[in-house]
Scaffold this active site. Structure first.
Site: not given
Ligand code: APR
Length: 234
Positions: A88-89, A106, A173
């Site tokens: 999703q990155n 994305h 995620t």
């Molecule tokens: N290692 C592993 N996981 C981690 C770490 C780490 N060092 N730090 C944080 N996390 C976890 C958090 O606990 C959380 O569950 O990463 C996750 C990040 O979640 P989000 O910020 O919601 O990111 P993501 O899931 O990629 O978001 C999905 O949402 O905003 C939209 O398009 C955007 O691609 C994004 C999508």
């Protein structure tokens, strides 16, 4: 014997230890901005300069970041298994680490797309996008990223890949957005599902799933080592 197909679904958490912010980590703000002010079609209609400035800053952050041990572990995994990463990155850290099959659900921040022809992509190299930067057909360029409320064209390809997973790894995620979250149930043939996240999302806190409550840089290299050591080619 055919190598098992490992599908990895990654999110912002895998790049956190490279210094890139997650989305839902800082009280709903993304690098100090409300995402709805910078990452929606409405934001683009109302204030495209702000949107471009915001993504120009994010692009600089991405260029300055380096792949970390978690990205590198997935490259090791590829030496022993067929691996497809669905991320999703919008950063390119999986590719820079050396992973060869990466689907960006994305979009990709290092590319621009035309506002009049969505399939017209431009590699930005080391450039920013400014107002007045046009595609060859004369349309304003915008970041090649999927904003909230927009279609996710890559989800069809990603779902097909997920359906063929023998093993699924979900890393970094929150699974807070669809259709990305739907890729976990789509991997219904997977004989094992591993989740690497210090805070396991509720939707994957399920009996039978392997829950690894660690950061990506600590949990993923350990998991990869275990999978490689247990593989027939080890
Ligand atoms: N290692 C592993 N996981 C981690 C770490 C780490 N060092 N730090 C944080 N996390 C976890 C958090 O606990 C959380 O569950 O990463 C996750 C990040 O979640 P989000 O910020 O919601 O990111 P993501 O899931 O990629 O978001 C999905 O949402 O905003 C939209 O398009 C955007 O691609 C994004 C999508």
């Amino acid at each position: 014997m055919k190598s098992p197909h490992i599908v990895v679904l990654s999110g912002a958490g895998i790049s956190a230890e490279s210094g890139l912010d997650t989305f839902r980590g800082a009280g709903g703000l993304w690098e100090g901005y409300n995402v709805y002010d910078v990452a929606t079609p409405e934001a683009w209609d109302e204030n495209p300069e702000l949107v471009l400035r915001f993504y120009n800053m994010r692009r600089r952050d991405v260029r300055a970041a380096r792949p970390n041990a978690a990205h590198a572990a997935l490259v090791d995994l590829e030496r022993h298994f067929e691996v497809t990463i669905i991320t999703q990155n919008i950063d390119d850290l999986h590719e820079r680490a050396g992973s060869s099959k990466v689907i960006h659900l994305h979009g990709e921040i290092l590319k621009a797309r035309s506002t009049i022809r969505t399939d017209l992509l431009v590699d930005l190299g080391d450039r920013d996008i400014e107002m007045g930067d046009l595609c060859p057909r004369g349309g304003q360029l915008r970041p090649h990223v999927v904003w909230f409320g927009e279609l996710v064209p890559e989800v069809y390809r990603a779902a097909k890949v997920a359906e063929t997973a023998d093993i699924l790894i979900v890393v970094g995620t929150s699974l807070a957005v669809y259709p990305a979250a739907g890729l976990v149930p789509a991997a219904s043939k997977a004989s094992a599902v591993y989740v690497v996240n210090p805070e396991i999302p509720e939707s994957v806190n399920r009996p039978g799933y392997h829950l690894i409550r660690k950061t990506a840089c600590s949990g993923l290299p350990e998991l990869v080592r275990e999978l490689i050591d247990g593989s027939p080619s080890a």
